[in-house]
Design a protein around this motif. Structure first.
Motif, PDB file in Angstrom:
ATOM      1  N   VAL A  34       0.869  -1.184   0.000  1.00  0.00           N
ATOM      2  CA  VAL A  34       0.000   0.000   0.000  1.00  0.00           C
ATOM      3  C   VAL A  34       0.907   1.236   0.000  1.00  0.00           C
ATOM      4  CG1 VAL A  34      -1.826  -1.206   1.285  1.00  0.00           C
ATOM      5  CG2 VAL A  34      -0.203   0.202   2.533  1.00  0.00           C
ATOM      6  N   ALA A  75      -2.158   6.308   3.060  1.00  0.00           N
ATOM      7  CA  ALA A  75      -3.095   5.304   2.535  1.00  0.00           C
ATOM      8  C   ALA A  75      -4.464   5.465   3.188  1.00  0.00           C
ATOM      9  CB  ALA A  75      -2.563   3.904   2.825  1.00  0.00           C
ATOM     10  N   TYR A  92      -7.598   0.168   4.442  1.00  0.00           N
ATOM     11  CA  TYR A  92      -6.816  -0.921   3.832  1.00  0.00           C
ATOM     12  C   TYR A  92      -6.077  -1.766   4.883  1.00  0.00           C
ATOM     13  CZ  TYR A  92      -6.970   2.283  -0.309  1.00  0.00           C
ATOM     14  OH  TYR A  92      -7.323   3.147  -1.316  1.00  0.00           O
TER      15      TYR A  92
END
Ligand code: PMP
Ligand code: GLN
Length: 383
Positions: free
Chosen positions: A117, A121, A125
């Motif tokens: 990632v 981010a 996630y």
């Protein structure tokens, strides 16, 4: 005494969006923190919702989404990205992009898998990866432009790497990927079993005539990608939580195995209304970039006299700003003080990093009507 709980996410509190929106409400501040429009959804769409509610579309929808909406998503995908998809086997309607991202991660990540990632981010996630038993490998975007350092991606890839999550246009920085980025990505993942998860919820909020670089544009990427979008952004209705996932049949089959037990199906009358709307108004999504570009330009114009420094966003309805000439407080503290004392709420960007850089950045949402933008920037220009 309460029973001890063995938390699966011991370090996770309440999301920053909930925290800042609550603080804004408690302080009566103008809320430019959590991303949502403060203007109405198109009237024609509301009319279709009411129609379908009265017509009795109030029971479970099909698990994968109603065929009419999946068909319209396939039409849009072909028109915009030149990719022909089978709506029965390659398109799934989800409860917003959040559910789609979660279901995709649960479907493909086994214990021990690594997922790349890019920091900053989006906050859903990393916890989703951990709940699946995987490990997020956080690679910071390069400053000042927030581009991807492909050499670092290459260095991070190893046999445990199962997925890369790409978000373009990017929340919270407003950066967008280029076609060169897609070429680099294609080179790096060929001959691997890496799956690509495209968070493309801002696909229609991209400025200055730049094309959106969807993973669906190229055969070599689309064959290993799940591309996720959200009608919340596209039709100004974040509260409806209707999104979708486009992926080849082998990936969609696994994706639906999870989706059916996370959500089963998505709110029926909204799906019918969206299908009608997309069928009747195909030009709506084509016009959206211009609509939001005017908002971006207006917000930047109004904020220009302030002491915040910024480069206009290339996409999304967010503007990243640097406040280092105003304060040296950490961004979480500064965002709270801005909300309480100045009356404008923003999102501190450090919360989206595994290892926050020393920079002092805030994110403002400009998906607001003229009077909100004027009132907020008047306050922001005073500090
Ligand atoms: N990904 C990104 C980058 C987002 O900004 C958002 C929400 N703003 C989502 C996913 C979730 O979208 P939804 O509200 O449709 O669940
Ligand atoms: N994605 C929205 C944002 O970035 C918030 C969504 C949420 O609150 N879960 O502000």
């Amino acid at each position: 005494m309460a029973q001890p709980v063995d938390s699966k996410l011991p370090d996770i509190g309440t999301t920053i969006f909930t925290v800042m929106s609550k603080l804004a409400a408690d302080c009566g501040a103008i809320n430019l923190s959590q991303g949502y429009p403060d203007f109405a959804v198109p009237e024609r769409l509301l009319e279709r919702v009411i129609h379908h509610l009265r017509a009795g579309q109030n029971q479970y929808a099909p698990m994968a989404g109603i065929p009419e909406l999946r068909q319209q998503i396939a039409v849009k995908t072909e028109h915009l990205y030149g990719r022909s998809t089978n709506p029965d086997t390659e398109v799934t309607v989800t409860s917003g992009a959040t559910e789609a991202l979660f279901s995709a991660i649960e479907a493909f990540i086994h214990p021990g898998h690594e997922v790349i990632v890019f920091d900053p981010a989006y906050d859903s996630y990393d916890p989703a990866i951990r709940l699946a038993g995987g490990k997020a490998i956080h690679i910071p975007l390069q400053t000042p432009g927030f581009g991807i350092d492909w050499q670092r991606v290459d260095d991070a890839i190893n046999p445990a790497t199962r997925m890369i999550i790409l978000n373009t246009p990017h929340n919270p920085t407003g950066a967008v990927l280029t076609s060169d980025d897609l070429s680099m990505l294609a080179d790096l993942v060929q001959n691997t079993d890496i799956i690509l998860l495209g968070d493309e919820v801002y696909e229609h909020i991209i400025f200055d005539q730049q094309p959106h670089q969807s993973l669906l544009l190229r055969d070599d990427l689309a064959s290993r990608s799940l591309a996720i979008s959200s009608f919340g952004k596209t039709i100004h209705a974040t509260g409806w939580k209707v999104g979708y996932c486009v992926a080849p049949e082998n990936l969609t089959t696994e994706f639906r195995k999870v989706h059916q037990f996370v959500q089963f199906c998505v709110v029926a009358p909204m799906q019918y209304a969206l299908a009608d709307f997309l069928a009747n108004e195909p030009e709506y999504v084509i016009e959206l970039p211009k609509f939001y570009q005017r908002k971006r330009d207006r917000f930047c114009e109004l904020l220009a006299p302030s002491r915040f420094t910024f480069k206009a966003s290339a996409g999304t309805y967010f503007q990243l700003v640097d406040y280092s000439s105003i304060s040296d407080e950490p961004d979480v503290d500064f965002a709270r003080r801005l909300t309480r004392e100045i009356g404008v709420a923003a999102i501190p960007v450090s919360v989206f990093y595994e290892r926050p850089p020393p920079q002092q950045w805030l994110r403002f949402c400009f998906a607001k009507g003229e009077s909100t933008l004027v009132a907020a920037t008047e306050r922001l220009c005073k500090i």
